[in-house]
Design a protein around this motif. Structure first.
Motif, PDB file in Angstrom:
ATOM      1  N   UNK A 170       0.803  -1.232   0.000  1.00 25.99           N
ATOM      2  CA  UNK A 170       0.000   0.000   0.000  1.00 25.99           C
ATOM      3  C   UNK A 170       0.834   1.280   0.000  1.00 25.99           C
ATOM      4  N   UNK A 171       1.971   1.258   0.682  1.00 29.93           N
ATOM      5  CA  UNK A 171       2.804   2.456   0.765  1.00 29.93           C
ATOM      6  C   UNK A 171       3.383   2.853  -0.593  1.00 29.93           C
ATOM      7  N   UNK A 172       3.331   1.945  -1.576  1.00 27.40           N
ATOM      8  CA  UNK A 172       3.862   2.246  -2.902  1.00 27.40           C
ATOM      9  C   UNK A 172       2.811   2.818  -3.846  1.00 27.40           C
ATOM     10  N   UNK A 173       1.554   2.927  -3.399  1.00 25.47           N
ATOM     11  CA  UNK A 173       0.501   3.426  -4.276  1.00 25.47           C
ATOM     12  C   UNK A 173       0.772   4.852  -4.742  1.00 25.47           C
ATOM     13  N   UNK A 174       1.051   5.737  -3.803  1.00 23.93           N
ATOM     14  CA  UNK A 174       1.271   7.144  -4.172  1.00 23.93           C
ATOM     15  C   UNK A 174       2.508   7.319  -5.050  1.00 23.93           C
ATOM     16  N   UNK A 175       3.668   6.726  -4.691  1.00 25.66           N
ATOM     17  CA  UNK A 175       4.823   6.836  -5.604  1.00 25.66           C
ATOM     18  C   UNK A 175       4.542   6.280  -6.999  1.00 25.66           C
ATOM     19  N   UNK A 176       3.806   5.162  -7.071  1.00 27.39           N
ATOM     20  CA  UNK A 176       3.470   4.585  -8.375  1.00 27.39           C
ATOM     21  C   UNK A 176       2.671   5.579  -9.214  1.00 27.39           C
ATOM     22  N   UNK A 177       1.661   6.180  -8.594  1.00 30.40           N
ATOM     23  CA  UNK A 177       0.814   7.106  -9.330  1.00 30.40           C
ATOM     24  C   UNK A 177       1.558   8.375  -9.723  1.00 30.40           C
ATOM     25  N   UNK A 178       2.477   8.811  -8.861  1.00 26.13           N
ATOM     26  CA  UNK A 178       3.296   9.975  -9.223  1.00 26.13           C
ATOM     27  C   UNK A 178       4.100   9.682 -10.492  1.00 26.13           C
ATOM     28  N   UNK A 179       4.596   8.461 -10.591  1.00 24.62           N
ATOM     29  CA  UNK A 179       5.381   8.079 -11.771  1.00 24.62           C
ATOM     30  C   UNK A 179       4.496   7.990 -13.009  1.00 24.62           C
ATOM     31  N   UNK A 180       3.334   7.329 -12.860  1.00 22.26           N
ATOM     32  CA  UNK A 180       2.465   7.142 -14.026  1.00 22.26           C
ATOM     33  C   UNK A 180       1.911   8.464 -14.538  1.00 22.26           C
ATOM     34  N   UNK A 216       1.579  -8.771   3.919  1.00 24.43           N
ATOM     35  CA  UNK A 216       1.795  -9.014   5.347  1.00 24.43           C
ATOM     36  C   UNK A 216       1.535  -7.760   6.171  1.00 24.43           C
ATOM     37  N   UNK A 217       2.445  -7.368   7.024  1.00 26.83           N
ATOM     38  CA  UNK A 217       2.209  -6.249   7.933  1.00 26.83           C
ATOM     39  C   UNK A 217       1.972  -4.936   7.215  1.00 26.83           C
ATOM     40  N   UNK A 218       2.490  -4.792   6.000  1.00 29.37           N
ATOM     41  CA  UNK A 218       2.302  -3.569   5.243  1.00 29.37           C
ATOM     42  C   UNK A 218       0.843  -3.356   4.864  1.00 29.37           C
ATOM     43  N   UNK A 219       0.066  -4.447   4.804  1.00 27.56           N
ATOM     44  CA  UNK A 219      -1.319  -4.365   4.354  1.00 27.56           C
ATOM     45  C   UNK A 219      -2.174  -3.513   5.283  1.00 27.56           C
ATOM     46  N   UNK A 232      -5.529   3.876   5.219  1.00 25.78           N
ATOM     47  CA  UNK A 232      -4.976   5.225   5.271  1.00 25.78           C
ATOM     48  C   UNK A 232      -4.495   5.670   3.898  1.00 25.78           C
ATOM     49  N   UNK A 233      -3.858   4.772   3.162  1.00 31.16           N
ATOM     50  CA  UNK A 233      -3.362   5.112   1.829  1.00 31.16           C
ATOM     51  C   UNK A 233      -4.516   5.423   0.874  1.00 31.16           C
ATOM     52  N   UNK A 234      -5.607   4.687   0.979  1.00 28.70           N
ATOM     53  CA  UNK A 234      -6.768   4.943   0.112  1.00 28.70           C
ATOM     54  C   UNK A 234      -7.359   6.312   0.416  1.00 28.70           C
ATOM     55  N   UNK A 235      -7.476   6.656   1.693  1.00 30.41           N
ATOM     56  CA  UNK A 235      -7.995   7.982   2.056  1.00 30.41           C
ATOM     57  C   UNK A 235      -7.115   9.080   1.471  1.00 30.41           C
ATOM     58  N   UNK A 236      -5.812   8.863   1.487  1.00 28.70           N
ATOM     59  CA  UNK A 236      -4.886   9.846   0.945  1.00 28.70           C
ATOM     60  C   UNK A 236      -5.043   9.976  -0.568  1.00 28.70           C
ATOM     61  N   UNK A 237      -5.264   8.850  -1.249  1.00 24.84           N
ATOM     62  CA  UNK A 237      -5.399   8.874  -2.700  1.00 24.84           C
ATOM     63  C   UNK A 237      -6.645   9.631  -3.140  1.00 24.84           C
TER      64      UNK A 237
END
Length: 292
Positions: A42-52, A71-74, A79-84
């Motif tokens: 999940x923590x890679x969602x925002x960086x991925x979208x910044x790149x795309x 695992x624990x990152x899930x 929180x990541x979805x709310x930010x997106x």
């Protein structure tokens, strides 16, 4: 010369129960020209979208498949979805299925559930349900894949996520037969068995609700027009509310005994009455029309 900011594209976060069909959904989205990334923390969602977004519109639709394999990152996913959602058109799709179906799917491929540890498959499923309860509750779209094979699930994804122009909500009006069971993804169910059955009219028996003779017979019955007028009026504020709440898809199921005559005719007439609803794309599906 420096480039201006790029327009943020549409984002789809696909998650849900292990064994509920994420791979099938990912493949179907790729067929629809979504840029799909699987098993993304999940923590890679925002960086991925910044790149795309630097692609300048070359990747207007991005789908991220996120699940408990992280695992624990899930745990950071809500929180990541709310930010997106701040500045991006973001939807969350949750794939689900009954415990019994999930067990059979894991047994068929002879693989353990990712959370079962030293326990059984059902132990892993129950742990996963607990972890995903909040995400499921807040998902924009929940798809129950219990009764779908891979082809039916892919077809459902095509219906949901193909280009829809400016529509903010897609309404599927689905006819069905009660004797074959309720559609598992129905949001609202209407029962047409209060109308006389054309099956008992010999010249209509072999026809369907798509034929003019059956349509005219069904819609001319006492109570049919009153039902349609009242029901379409009642659905109008519901569809407006769905748009306000960013619910992108809903299913109104219209049933009769076999799903061949009354439900088909009424589903098509209901679609006509709702066809001009602002912001809503109407689809009609006859689930049981081809059954014997």
């Amino acid at each position: 010369m420096a480039e201006g900011p790029q327009q943020a594209g549409e984002v789809l976060v696909v998650t849900g129960m292990s064994g509920a069909g994420r791979s099938t959904v990912a493949n179907a989205l790729e067929d629809l020209d979504w840029y799909v990334v699987d098993n993304l923390p999940p923590q890679m969602l925002t960086p991925l979208l910044d790149i795309t977004e630097r692609a300048g519109g070359a990747l207007p639709r991005v789908a991220a498949i996120v699940d408990v394999r992280g695992r624990g990152l899930f745990t950071e996913l809500p929180r990541e979805i709310r930010s997106l959602r701040d500045g991006r058109q973001t939807r969350t799709v949750f794939l689900d299925a009954t415990d019994g179906v999930l067990v059979r799917r894991f047994e068929a491929v002879r693989r353990p559930h990712p959370l079962q540890g030293d326990g059984t498959i059902i132990d892993g499923i129950r742990r996963e349900r607990e972890r995903l309860a909040v995400i499921r509750e807040n998902a924009d779209i929940v798809i129950d894949t219990s009764t779908y094979n891979v082809h039916e699930l892919a077809s459902h994804v095509y219906d949901l996520f193909s280009a829809q122009g400016s529509a903010r909500h897609t309404l599927t009006i689905m006819s069905f037969g009660f004797k074959y069971g309720l559609p598992p993804d129905a949001d609202i169910v209407a029962d047409m068995r209060f109308l006389p059955n054309p099956y008992w009219v010999e010249e209509l028996r072999s026809l369907t609700g798509e034929d003019t003779a059956v349509r005219d017979f069904v819609l001319s019955q006492e109570g049919a027009r009153a039902f349609l007028d009242s029901y379409s009026a009642a659905l109008s504020p519901v569809l407006a509310g769905y748009q306000r709440e960013n619910k992108r898809h809903s299913v109104v199921a219209v049933g009769c005994t076999g799903g061949k005559h009354r439900s088909v005719a009424v589903a098509q007439e209901l679609a006509r009455l709702l066809g001009d609803t602002p912001g809503v794309a109407i689809r009609v599906k006859h689930r049981d029309l081809g059954r014997e």
